[in-house]
Scaffold this motif. Structure first.
Motif, mmCIF file in Angstrom:
data_model
loop_
_atom_site.group_PDB
_atom_site.id
_atom_site.type_symbol
_atom_site.label_atom_id
_atom_site.label_comp_id
_atom_site.label_asym_id
_atom_site.label_seq_id
_atom_site.Cartn_x
_atom_site.Cartn_y
_atom_site.Cartn_z
ATOM 1 N N VAL A 287 52.672 24.115 26.683
ATOM 2 C CA VAL A 287 51.508 24.823 27.195
ATOM 3 C C VAL A 287 51.447 24.611 28.705
ATOM 4 N N LEU A 288 51.448 25.711 29.466
ATOM 5 C CA LEU A 288 51.412 25.633 30.923
ATOM 6 C C LEU A 288 50.084 26.182 31.443
ATOM 7 N N GLN A 289 49.345 25.348 32.129
ATOM 8 C CA GLN A 289 48.086 25.751 32.757
ATOM 9 C C GLN A 289 48.113 25.332 34.214
ATOM 10 N N ALA A 290 47.431 26.112 35.065
ATOM 11 C CA ALA A 290 47.406 25.780 36.485
ATOM 12 C C ALA A 290 46.539 26.776 37.232
ATOM 13 N N MET A 291 46.179 26.418 38.441
ATOM 14 C CA MET A 291 45.582 27.377 39.350
ATOM 15 C C MET A 291 46.669 28.352 39.783
ATOM 16 N N ASP A 292 46.256 29.497 40.295
ATOM 17 C CA ASP A 292 47.209 30.513 40.722
ATOM 18 C C ASP A 292 48.170 29.948 41.769
ATOM 19 N N THR A 293 49.417 30.349 41.691
ATOM 20 C CA THR A 293 50.546 29.992 42.575
ATOM 21 C C THR A 293 51.092 28.602 42.322
ATOM 22 N N ALA A 294 50.615 27.898 41.313
ATOM 23 C CA ALA A 294 51.041 26.504 41.116
ATOM 24 C C ALA A 294 52.462 26.375 40.600
ATOM 25 N N GLY B 194 66.452 30.574 21.078
ATOM 26 C CA GLY B 194 65.698 29.408 20.643
ATOM 27 C C GLY B 194 64.350 29.272 21.321
ATOM 28 N N VAL B 195 63.936 30.325 22.053
ATOM 29 C CA VAL B 195 62.683 30.277 22.808
ATOM 30 C C VAL B 195 61.748 31.390 22.352
ATOM 31 N N HIS B 196 60.460 31.058 22.244
ATOM 32 C CA HIS B 196 59.432 32.078 22.025
ATOM 33 C C HIS B 196 58.439 31.968 23.164
ATOM 34 N N TYR B 197 58.406 32.987 24.028
ATOM 35 C CA TYR B 197 57.541 32.987 25.208
ATOM 36 C C TYR B 197 56.329 33.887 24.966
ATOM 37 N N ALA B 198 55.175 33.426 25.392
ATOM 38 C CA ALA B 198 53.960 34.239 25.320
ATOM 39 C C ALA B 198 53.137 34.009 26.579
ATOM 40 N N GLY B 199 52.805 35.088 27.263
ATOM 41 C CA GLY B 199 51.939 35.015 28.431
ATOM 42 C C GLY B 199 50.569 35.573 28.062
ATOM 43 N N ARG C 39 48.954 34.089 16.545
ATOM 44 C CA ARG C 39 49.980 35.123 16.376
ATOM 45 C C ARG C 39 51.219 34.858 17.235
ATOM 46 N N GLN C 40 51.118 33.936 18.180
ATOM 47 C CA GLN C 40 52.226 33.673 19.095
ATOM 48 C C GLN C 40 52.817 32.272 18.930
ATOM 49 N N LEU C 41 52.458 31.582 17.884
ATOM 50 C CA LEU C 41 52.989 30.233 17.691
ATOM 51 C C LEU C 41 54.478 30.273 17.387
ATOM 52 N N PRO C 42 55.249 29.299 17.883
ATOM 53 C CA PRO C 42 56.696 29.287 17.625
ATOM 54 C C PRO C 42 56.996 28.950 16.176
ATOM 55 N N SER C 43 58.064 29.527 15.669
ATOM 56 C CA SER C 43 58.515 29.203 14.316
ATOM 57 C C SER C 43 59.377 27.945 14.353
ATOM 58 N N GLY D 275 62.185 25.303 14.658
ATOM 59 C CA GLY D 275 63.393 25.284 15.467
ATOM 60 C C GLY D 275 63.257 25.883 16.853
ATOM 61 N N LYS D 276 62.091 26.429 17.165
ATOM 62 C CA LYS D 276 61.902 27.124 18.441
ATOM 63 C C LYS D 276 61.211 26.241 19.483
ATOM 64 N N LEU D 277 61.471 26.559 20.738
ATOM 65 C CA LEU D 277 60.698 26.043 21.855
ATOM 66 C C LEU D 277 59.731 27.151 22.247
ATOM 67 N N GLY D 278 58.460 26.954 21.929
ATOM 68 C CA GLY D 278 57.453 27.932 22.312
ATOM 69 C C GLY D 278 56.935 27.625 23.701
ATOM 70 N N VAL D 279 56.659 28.676 24.476
ATOM 71 C CA VAL D 279 56.133 28.519 25.830
ATOM 72 C C VAL D 279 54.894 29.400 25.968
ATOM 73 N N PHE D 280 53.766 28.777 26.267
ATOM 74 C CA PHE D 280 52.533 29.506 26.545
ATOM 75 C C PHE D 280 52.287 29.485 28.044
ATOM 76 N N ASP D 281 52.405 30.644 28.688
ATOM 77 C CA ASP D 281 52.087 30.800 30.109
ATOM 78 C C ASP D 281 50.606 31.162 30.171
ATOM 79 N N ARG D 282 49.759 30.184 30.438
ATOM 80 C CA ARG D 282 48.334 30.209 30.143
ATOM 81 C C ARG D 282 48.206 30.157 28.617
ATOM 82 N N SER D 283 46.988 30.006 28.117
ATOM 83 C CA SER D 283 46.875 29.713 26.690
ATOM 84 C C SER D 283 45.439 29.834 26.226
ATOM 85 N N HIS D 284 45.161 29.205 25.070
ATOM 86 C CA HIS D 284 43.809 29.145 24.547
ATOM 87 C C HIS D 284 42.870 28.396 25.487
ATOM 88 N N TYR D 285 43.432 27.657 26.442
ATOM 89 C CA TYR D 285 42.573 26.930 27.375
ATOM 90 C C TYR D 285 41.902 27.838 28.398
#
Length: 284
Positions: free
Chosen positions: A74-81, A98-103, A122-126, A128-138
């Motif tokens: 899960v990646l969170q940050a202020m803009d441009t970080a 091996g990656v599941h990306y969701a922005g 709906r975007q959770l990794p299955s 064996g996957k590395l899931g990446v949330f660019d922003r998230s539920h946070y």
């Protein structure tokens, strides 16, 4: 460069949010656990890339034999970080299969018609996957809190819902790595200015970024509340100083490597007679 030579301390405990953590006491210019210069960090990042790829391949392979484990970054940050830089310079080392990306941007009308966690589910990794949330539920307890887009009692409910949600994911085999990339307000000004100065970066500039910047202190407090309420033993937060992009990328890579190493992955055994198949191949 080996990990031992690159790091003088394991970055995981140095970056993990513990009880009593204060965001305003984190130096965005710091490089916890890494005493080297930028060139050393770039070399260490390059050296870690094939290790990350190989270990994630083992995770993916294990899933074919019934291993249900997966990773969610899960990646969170202020803009441009630098969230995009983490994806392009760290996650890119891994086989895309091996990656599941969701922005996550502003919710759609369909998403608004459901609970805030609906679109995340709906975007959770299955397995064996590395899931990446660019922003998230946070986002639903950050921007919606700062901008008063939801009632205070609903924001309060969401903290507990997030903890319950993440506890369930962990129980089902997901290792959650929650990262906040921490930059200074001055650094953000420089990065936004760079986008304005360069025509090749105008597409990355959004005037709304300045509107959000005007609420900097409110966002810092919102992040502090997020850490206080949702950094748990099962799904802790990591705050990574990000004024130095190379360090932030290296630190995320090391967190992922540490998670994969702790999984103690091995190649799944063949479910066929290897000798027999070798004979058949020779005769074919």
């Amino acid at each position: 460069m080996s990990r031992r030579k690159a790091w003088n301390a394991d970055p995981e405990p140095l970056l993990r949010v513990e009880e009593g953590f204060r965001l305003d006491q984190v130096d965005p210019d710091a490089t916890p656990g890494f005493p080297g210069r930028k060139i050393d960090g770039l070399e260490a990042l390059a050296a870690g890339a094939p290790r990350l790829s190989a270990m994630q391949e083992r995770l993916h392979a294990a899933s074919t034999a019934g291993d249900h484990r997966r990773i969610l970054l899960v990646l969170q940050a202020m803009d441009t970080a630098g969230k995009g830089g983490i994806v392009s310079h760290v996650v890119s080392a891994v086989d895309p299969n091996g990656v599941h990306y969701a922005g996550f941007g502003a919710p759609t009308d369909e998403e608004r018609a459901h609970d805030f966690l609906w679109r995340v589910e709906r975007q959770l990794p299955s397995a064996g996957k590395l899931g990446v949330f660019d922003r998230s539920h946070y986002e639903d307890v950050l921007i919606q809190r700062v901008r008063a887009m939801a009632p205070p009692e609903e924001i309060e409910r969401r903290y507990g819902a997030i903890v319950d949600f993440e506890d369930r994911l962990v129980a089902e085999g997901t290792t959650i790595v929650k990262v906040m990339l921490h930059i200074s307000k001055d650094e953000q000004r420089e990065r936004l200015g760079d986008r304005l100065d360069r025509p090749d970066k105008h597409w990355k500039f959004n005037p709304a970024d300045i509107d959000e910047r005007l609420l900097w202190d409110d966002y810092q407090q919102a992040y502090q509340t997020v850490f206080d309420r949702t950094s748990t033993e099962r799904a802790p937060w990591y705050v990574i100083p990000a004024n130095r992009k190379w360090y932030a990328r290296l630190a995320v890579q090391q967190l992922l490597l540490g998670v994969l190493e702790d999984m103690d992955l091995s190649w799944p055994p063949a479910d066929f007679d290897v000798a027999e198949q070798r004979r058949r191949l020779a005769e074919s």
